[in-house]
Design an enzyme around this catalytic site. Structure first.
Site, PDB file in Angstrom:
ATOM      1  N   SER A  13       0.939  -1.243   0.148  1.00 53.17           N
ATOM      2  CA  SER A  13      -0.174   0.080  -0.037  1.00 53.17           C
ATOM      3  C   SER A  13       1.023   1.111   0.027  1.00 53.17           C
ATOM      4  CB  SER A  13      -0.860  -0.177   1.116  1.00 53.17           C
ATOM      5  OG  SER A  13      -2.033   1.154   1.965  1.00 53.17           O
ATOM      6  N   HIS A  38      -1.156  -1.393  -4.300  1.00 55.72           N
ATOM      7  CA  HIS A  38      -2.458  -0.832  -3.254  1.00 55.72           C
ATOM      8  C   HIS A  38      -2.197   1.017  -3.531  1.00 55.72           C
ATOM      9  CE1 HIS A  38      -6.459  -0.947  -0.811  1.00 55.72           C
ATOM     10  NE2 HIS A  38      -5.881  -0.083  -0.255  1.00 55.72           N
ATOM     11  N   ASP A  40      -4.127   3.705  -2.261  1.00 57.59           N
ATOM     12  CA  ASP A  40      -5.499   4.179  -1.265  1.00 57.59           C
ATOM     13  C   ASP A  40      -5.512   6.516  -1.579  1.00 57.59           C
ATOM     14  OD1 ASP A  40      -5.624   2.277   0.759  1.00 57.59           O
ATOM     15  OD2 ASP A  40      -3.947   2.634   1.676  1.00 57.59           O
ATOM     16  N   MET A  42      -7.758   9.160  -0.119  1.00 57.79           N
ATOM     17  CA  MET A  42      -8.553   9.603   0.376  1.00 57.79           C
ATOM     18  C   MET A  42      -8.740  11.601   0.250  1.00 57.79           C
ATOM     19  SD  MET A  42      -6.100   8.303   3.506  1.00 57.79           S
ATOM     20  CE  MET A  42      -6.045   6.437   3.362  1.00 57.79           C
ATOM     21  N   HIS A  74      -7.829   2.367  -4.440  1.00 55.15           N
ATOM     22  CA  HIS A  74      -9.017   2.373  -2.890  1.00 55.15           C
ATOM     23  C   HIS A  74      -9.504   3.233  -3.120  1.00 55.15           C
ATOM     24  CE1 HIS A  74     -10.149   1.415   1.591  1.00 55.15           C
ATOM     25  NE2 HIS A  74     -10.462   1.248   0.984  1.00 55.15           N
ATOM     26  N   MET A  76     -11.698   6.206  -0.855  1.00 54.56           N
ATOM     27  CA  MET A  76     -12.161   6.438   1.071  1.00 54.56           C
ATOM     28  C   MET A  76     -12.776   7.391   0.138  1.00 54.56           C
ATOM     29  SD  MET A  76      -9.747   4.582   3.017  1.00 54.56           S
ATOM     30  CE  MET A  76      -8.059   4.798   1.749  1.00 54.56           C
ATOM     31  N   MET A 144     -11.895  -4.371   5.898  1.00 53.44           N
ATOM     32  CA  MET A 144     -11.059  -3.473   6.233  1.00 53.44           C
ATOM     33  C   MET A 144     -10.324  -4.039   7.670  1.00 53.44           C
ATOM     34  SD  MET A 144     -10.147  -1.146   4.049  1.00 53.44           S
ATOM     35  CE  MET A 144      -9.196  -0.173   5.803  1.00 53.44           C
ATOM     36  N   GLY A 149      -8.322   5.971   7.174  1.00 53.07           N
ATOM     37  CA  GLY A 149      -7.045   6.891   6.757  1.00 53.07           C
ATOM     38  C   GLY A 149      -6.333   6.911   7.318  1.00 53.07           C
ATOM     39  N   PHE A 150      -5.900   5.709   8.423  1.00 49.94           N
ATOM     40  CA  PHE A 150      -4.477   5.798   8.501  1.00 49.94           C
ATOM     41  C   PHE A 150      -3.886   4.514   8.278  1.00 49.94           C
ATOM     42  CE2 PHE A 150      -6.637   9.471  10.129  1.00 49.94           C
ATOM     43  CZ  PHE A 150      -5.975  11.024  10.011  1.00 49.94           C
ATOM     44  N   GLY A 152      -0.765   2.166  10.196  1.00 45.59           N
ATOM     45  CA  GLY A 152       0.054   2.316  10.675  1.00 45.59           C
ATOM     46  C   GLY A 152      -1.000   1.766  12.142  1.00 45.59           C
ATOM     47  N   ASP A 179      -7.224  -5.228   4.373  1.00 44.74           N
ATOM     48  CA  ASP A 179      -6.437  -3.415   4.515  1.00 44.74           C
ATOM     49  C   ASP A 179      -6.389  -2.941   5.361  1.00 44.74           C
ATOM     50  OD1 ASP A 179      -5.515  -1.523   3.270  1.00 44.74           O
ATOM     51  OD2 ASP A 179      -6.991  -1.060   2.915  1.00 44.74           O
ATOM     52  N   GLY A 180      -5.693  -3.273   6.140  1.00 47.49           N
ATOM     53  CA  GLY A 180      -4.828  -2.585   7.568  1.00 47.49           C
ATOM     54  C   GLY A 180      -4.828  -3.402   8.769  1.00 47.49           C
ATOM     55  N   GLY A 181      -4.251  -3.379   8.586  1.00 49.91           N
ATOM     56  CA  GLY A 181      -3.174  -3.794  10.519  1.00 49.91           C
ATOM     57  C   GLY A 181      -2.412  -4.624   9.963  1.00 49.91           C
ATOM     58  N   SER A 202       2.724  -0.255   6.808  1.00 53.86           N
ATOM     59  CA  SER A 202       3.751   0.507   7.448  1.00 53.86           C
ATOM     60  C   SER A 202       4.255  -0.971   7.165  1.00 53.86           C
ATOM     61  CB  SER A 202       2.863   1.110   8.556  1.00 53.86           C
ATOM     62  OG  SER A 202       2.076   0.006   9.345  1.00 53.86           O
TER      63      SER A 202
HETATM   64  C1  DX5 Z   1      -6.124   2.761   5.617  1.00 54.30           C
HETATM   65  C2  DX5 Z   1      -5.593   2.497   4.265  1.00 54.30           C
HETATM   66  C3  DX5 Z   1      -4.710   1.674   3.463  1.00 54.30           C
HETATM   67  C4  DX5 Z   1      -3.653   1.498   4.982  1.00 54.30           C
HETATM   68  C5  DX5 Z   1      -2.809  -0.228   5.196  1.00 54.30           C
HETATM   69  O1  DX5 Z   1      -6.978   3.334   5.571  1.00 54.30           O
HETATM   70  O2  DX5 Z   1      -6.663   2.054   3.318  1.00 54.30           O
HETATM   71  O3  DX5 Z   1      -4.672   0.645   3.197  1.00 54.30           O
HETATM   72  O4  DX5 Z   1      -2.541   2.103   3.876  1.00 54.30           O
HETATM   73  O5  DX5 Z   1      -1.783   0.674   6.241  1.00 54.30           O
HETATM   74  P1  DX5 Z   1      -1.118  -0.525   7.754  1.00 54.30           P
HETATM   75  O6  DX5 Z   1      -0.467  -1.312   6.472  1.00 54.30           O
HETATM   76  O7  DX5 Z   1      -0.088   0.253   7.709  1.00 54.30           O
HETATM   77  O8  DX5 Z   1      -2.497  -0.744   8.547  1.00 54.30           O
HETATM   78 ZN    ZN Z   2      -6.506   0.563   1.555  1.00 61.19          ZN
END
Ligand code: DX5
Ligand code: ZN
Length: 224
Positions: A13, A38, A40, A42, A74, A76, A144, A149-150, A152, A179-181, A202
């Protein structure tokens, strides 16, 4: 319409890439075998952050596509309808949030008409059954693992059960994305629960050596 990329796939990402070294980092990840990037997007309204525009996406596509890479956008954003048209020329896959627009059937059709695989993204608080009436128009579901949004953020553990439920609900041709974490501690579990496309920001770009971190995640997925 592009084909679904080979799965399972770890999808870097790019929101956590170094913006001043983006091309170099994408090239190095292509060398290491990454094929789904990927992106993102926003808008500061649907989520409280501003990220990656059409020109960056165009640049990534120009670098990745000649080497077999795909661009997964993606969205958002509060108004995904307009954004589909802006990003489609540089995307192979586009996901929109079911929470963002009351007419997801139309949005998914517009993504396919624009020549991309159609994805539906669902926030952690959205019931997985929301995808069922839309199955015929879907190529993948982005489940998700955090509230978007962020990068990490900590993975929400209930996501694993949601991945398993989606895999049971969806036909095999519809890929499940998480996606995420996602990182070394949970990527094998996410794969085992049914994720085909495993997005990570991250854990890859926050490492001293993003290529080594990508390779480690890919190895964990392959042996899950
Ligand atoms: C979050 C994004 C993710 C993000 C994942 O809003 O949609 O794609 O980049 O970031 P990590 O892998 O650090 O959680
Ligand atoms: Zn994403």
């Amino acid at each position: 319409m592009p084909e679904m990329p080979a799965t399972p796939a770890v999808c870097p990402s790019l929101m956590s890439a170094d913006p001043l070294r983006l091309g170099e980092q994408v090239s190095a990840l292509l060398d290491a075998g990454a094929r789904v990037f990927h992106v993102d997007v926003m808008d500061g309204w649907f989520v409280p952050n501003l990220m990656l525009g059409t020109e960056t996406t165009r640049g990534v596509a120009g670098l990745a596509r000649p080497r077999g890479g795909r661009v997964d956008v993606h969205l958002m954003v509060e108004s995904p309808r307009e954004a589909i048209g802006w990003y489609a020329p540089h995307a192979d896959m586009i996901s929109v949030h079911v929470e963002a627009d009351p007419h997801p059937h139309q949005l998914l059709s517009e993504i396919r008409e624009a020549g991309c695989l159609a994805g539906l993204a669902i926030n952690p608080g959205t019931p997985v059954e929301m995808v069922l009436p839309l199955v015929e128009r879907l190529d993948y579901v982005n489940c998700m693992g955090v509230n978007p949004g962020f990068s990490g953020q900590s993975f929400i553990p209930e996501t694993l059960g949601r991945l398993g439920a989606l895999r049971d609900l969806l036909p095999p041709r519809v890929a499940v994305q998480v996606d995420g974490g996602i990182g070394p501690a949970n990527i094998a579990d996410a794969r085992a629960f049914g994720a085909d496309l495993l997005v990570s920001a991250s854990a890859i770009f926050g490492a001293d050596d993003p290529v080594a971190s990508y390779a480690d995640l890919a190895e964990r997925v392959a042996s899950a």
